[in-house]
Scaffold this active site. Structure first.
Site, mmCIF file in Angstrom:
data_model
loop_
_atom_site.group_PDB
_atom_site.id
_atom_site.type_symbol
_atom_site.label_atom_id
_atom_site.label_comp_id
_atom_site.label_asym_id
_atom_site.label_seq_id
_atom_site.Cartn_x
_atom_site.Cartn_y
_atom_site.Cartn_z
ATOM 1 N N CYS A 6 -8.458 -4.532 0.887
ATOM 2 C CA CYS A 6 -8.605 -5.053 -0.475
ATOM 3 C C CYS A 6 -9.103 -6.487 -0.400
ATOM 4 C CB CYS A 6 -7.281 -5.006 -1.229
ATOM 5 S SG CYS A 6 -7.448 -5.537 -2.954
ATOM 6 N N CYS A 34 -3.759 -10.798 -2.800
ATOM 7 C CA CYS A 34 -2.501 -11.213 -3.426
ATOM 8 C C CYS A 34 -1.519 -11.587 -2.316
ATOM 9 C CB CYS A 34 -1.943 -10.098 -4.302
ATOM 10 S SG CYS A 34 -3.103 -9.604 -5.585
ATOM 11 N N CYS A 93 0.883 8.505 -5.029
ATOM 12 C CA CYS A 93 0.213 7.211 -5.130
ATOM 13 C C CYS A 93 -0.987 7.243 -4.191
ATOM 14 C CB CYS A 93 1.210 6.126 -4.709
ATOM 15 S SG CYS A 93 0.499 4.501 -4.578
ATOM 16 N N CYS A 103 1.021 -8.924 -0.578
ATOM 17 C CA CYS A 103 0.548 -7.553 -0.383
ATOM 18 C C CYS A 103 -0.063 -7.330 1.002
ATOM 19 C CB CYS A 103 -0.472 -7.235 -1.465
ATOM 20 S SG CYS A 103 -1.150 -5.586 -1.337
ATOM 21 N N CYS A 122 1.975 0.508 -0.421
ATOM 22 C CA CYS A 122 0.891 0.941 0.465
ATOM 23 C C CYS A 122 0.338 -0.212 1.284
ATOM 24 C CB CYS A 122 -0.246 1.510 -0.377
ATOM 25 S SG CYS A 122 -0.187 3.274 -0.477
ATOM 26 N N GLU A 138 -3.719 5.154 3.137
ATOM 27 C CA GLU A 138 -2.383 5.718 2.904
ATOM 28 C C GLU A 138 -2.278 6.374 1.544
ATOM 29 O OE1 GLU A 138 0.791 2.840 3.379
ATOM 30 O OE2 GLU A 138 -0.266 1.936 5.052
HETATM 31 N N1 SAH Z 1 -4.696 -3.268 -6.583
HETATM 32 C C1 SAH Z 1 -3.918 -2.649 -7.579
HETATM 33 C C2 SAH Z 1 -3.194 -1.429 -7.082
HETATM 34 C C3 SAH Z 1 -2.548 -1.505 -5.751
HETATM 35 S S1 SAH Z 1 -1.258 -2.711 -5.462
HETATM 36 C C4 SAH Z 1 -2.970 -3.623 -8.183
HETATM 37 O O1 SAH Z 1 -2.849 -4.732 -7.696
HETATM 38 O O2 SAH Z 1 -2.358 -3.268 -9.195
HETATM 39 C C5 SAH Z 1 -0.118 -2.150 -6.632
HETATM 40 C C6 SAH Z 1 1.316 -2.514 -6.511
HETATM 41 O O3 SAH Z 1 1.895 -2.318 -5.235
HETATM 42 C C7 SAH Z 1 1.698 -3.922 -6.855
HETATM 43 O O4 SAH Z 1 1.593 -4.285 -8.177
HETATM 44 C C8 SAH Z 1 3.138 -3.820 -6.509
HETATM 45 O O5 SAH Z 1 3.825 -3.162 -7.546
HETATM 46 C C9 SAH Z 1 3.140 -2.969 -5.265
HETATM 47 N N2 SAH Z 1 3.346 -3.801 -4.073
HETATM 48 C C10 SAH Z 1 2.415 -4.286 -3.236
HETATM 49 N N3 SAH Z 1 2.982 -5.008 -2.238
HETATM 50 C C11 SAH Z 1 4.325 -4.979 -2.476
HETATM 51 C C12 SAH Z 1 5.456 -5.539 -1.813
HETATM 52 N N4 SAH Z 1 5.321 -6.254 -0.720
HETATM 53 N N5 SAH Z 1 6.668 -5.286 -2.334
HETATM 54 C C13 SAH Z 1 6.809 -4.532 -3.450
HETATM 55 N N6 SAH Z 1 5.781 -3.998 -4.112
HETATM 56 C C14 SAH Z 1 4.550 -4.200 -3.643
HETATM 57 FE FE1 SF4 Z 2 -5.296 -5.835 -3.670
HETATM 58 FE FE2 SF4 Z 2 -2.709 -5.754 -3.052
HETATM 59 FE FE3 SF4 Z 2 -3.592 -7.500 -4.865
HETATM 60 FE FE4 SF4 Z 2 -3.525 -4.885 -5.479
HETATM 61 S S1 SF4 Z 2 -1.772 -6.180 -5.054
HETATM 62 S S2 SF4 Z 2 -5.226 -6.355 -5.858
HETATM 63 S S3 SF4 Z 2 -4.031 -3.998 -3.454
HETATM 64 S S4 SF4 Z 2 -4.149 -7.469 -2.664
#
Ligand code: SAH
Ligand code: SF4
Length: 397
Positions: free
Chosen positions: A121, A125, A114, A128, A383, A93
């Protein structure tokens, strides 16, 4: 399995070396770069000022991959998500966001894109969608570069369609420029007036994947996107977001470019952060902040902390104290993001009042902070979610 390198994974110097080996004159490199990054050609045959024999040689030695748009969400002038299919049918995406001056970097009247850096990944986390199905592979440099190019092509096509509708004079698609246009524009100069201005002027590396876990490909792609002969996006307009890989943050601090850095913090104590991000066990806050100190001492750039507010997990006012201390020590601003619900995950976003109180508490402690307040967060969601949903739908067919 395709083993040829893709043409958009090579820097100008690498292309020059290859062209010399292939017995081609140096000026052909600039003609090729013009086709790739100004005209955004999608086929070798469109490169009409390159001799047919050279096009054949290029075809034999390189691929020229383009992303296939298989789904798009969001209306024009709002946040729009693009779901792309790669040559191996993996899905990634990109998200196009109308400029929001307060978020990343300087004011802008344009758009932030973005982009993703991996398929899936590995970091898992807990909030995510990108990590839900695990990690599949790293993106190649060209697959990162192409996300920008493909969105630019889409934007140009939209403008053409709009001008057709309003029966304004037509601008021609880059691929149908006549050979004489090609000769005229072949040597790189000002952007040809037949092409639309660039849509994307800010880049955030915040899509699917952990960018610093794909370090070499990421840096290569960013150098191509940053170069005057390539994407032409200033380094200060590129923000890399990481979950906190301390050794790679130090490595990035030693690179010559002035990229901005955003840290997905989401917790200001090890106890809270480890509940949300498993990576905190590997690189606890002490180690992460030491790496950030080093980054700041080399770059003297403002850092951004991303902090998703999750109900009952990290949204207590208690957290604002260690968060404010970290932000002040590292000269970081804090970007608060109310959690977007992810299908398959149980957490939820706090109510508006809790978010506003959290922001106010940070501001009272003299921290520069913003709170994302947009409505309609279905589409603003980070994303990974569109891909996940599409993968599920495809699996159930
Ligand atoms: N892996 C890298 C970059 C991708 S994720 C990292 O972790 O920084 C980056 C961001 O996506 C997260 O820090 C958060 O700001 C956003 N994000 C991911 N899942 C989300 C969710 N469910 N709600 C809001 N923001 C989210
Ligand atoms: Fe991976 Fe999502 Fe954690 Fe970023 S926030 S490191 S994309 S699992």
């Amino acid at each position: 399995m395709e083993t040829k390198p893709d043409i958009k994974s090579l820097t100008r110097d690498e292309l020059a070396a290859r062209f010399a080996e292939l017995g081609q004159p140096a000026y052909r490199v600039d003609q090729l770069l013009d086709w790739l990054y100004v005209q955004r050609a999608t086929s070798w045959d469109a490169m009409t000022n390159l001799p047919k024999s050279l096009r054949e040689i290029l075809r034999q030695h390189f691929t020229l991959q383009t992303l296939e748009l298989i789904r798009k969400q969001g209306a024009r002038d709002t946040t729009q998500k693009f779901l792309w299919r790669l040559h191996d049918h993996s899905l990634i995406e990109s998200v196009l966001i109308p400029a929001n001056p307060s978020l990343y970097g300087e004011a802008s009247d344009r758009h932030t894109l973005c982009v993703s850096t991996q398929v899936g990944c590995a970091y898992g986390c807990k909030f995510c969608a990108s990590g839900l199905d695990g990690w599949k592979r790293n993106l190649q440099p060209n697959e990162i570069v192409e996300q920008v190019q493909a969105v630019e092509r889409w934007g140009a096509e939209q403008s053409r369609a709009e001008s057709r509708e309003s029966s304004a004079p037509l601008t021609r698609p880059a691929d149908t420029l006549s050979p004489s246009d090609g000769e005229r524009d072949g040597v790189r100069g000002a952007r040809p007036s037949t092409l639309d201005p660039r849509l994307v002027d800010n880049l955030v590396i915040m899509g699917m994947g952990e960018p610093l876990a794909n370090y070499d490909n990421l840096l290569k792609a960013l150098r191509i996107l940053n170069a005057p002969w390539g994407g032409g996006i200033g380094a200060r307009k590129i923000t890399i977001s990481t979950s906190g890989l301390a050794p790679q943050i130090r490595k990035l601090a030693d690179e010559p470019e002035q990229f901005r850095l955003a840290i997905s913090l989401h917790g200001a104590t090890d106890e809270v952060r480890a509940k949300i991000m498993p990576v905190n066990r590997k690189f606890p806050l002490k180690e992460l902040t030491a790496a950030l100190d080093y980054y700041q001492s080399n770059k003297a750039r403002m850092l951004t902390f991303e902090y998703i507010l999750i109900a009952g997990v990290n949204d207590s006012l208690e957290q604002t104290k260690p968060l404010a201390a970290l932000a002040k020590r590292l000269h970081a601003k804090v970007n608060l993001i109310p959690y977007n619900t992810v299908e398959g995950l149980s957490w939820s976003r706090p109510d508006e009042e809790t978010c506003e109180n959290f922001l106010a508490a940070l501001e009272k402690q003299k921290v520069i902070a913003t709170l994302r307040r947009e409505k309609g967060h279905d589409i603003d969601a980070a994303c990974g979610q569109l891909r996940l949903r599409t993968e599920k739908e495809l699996a159930h067919r």
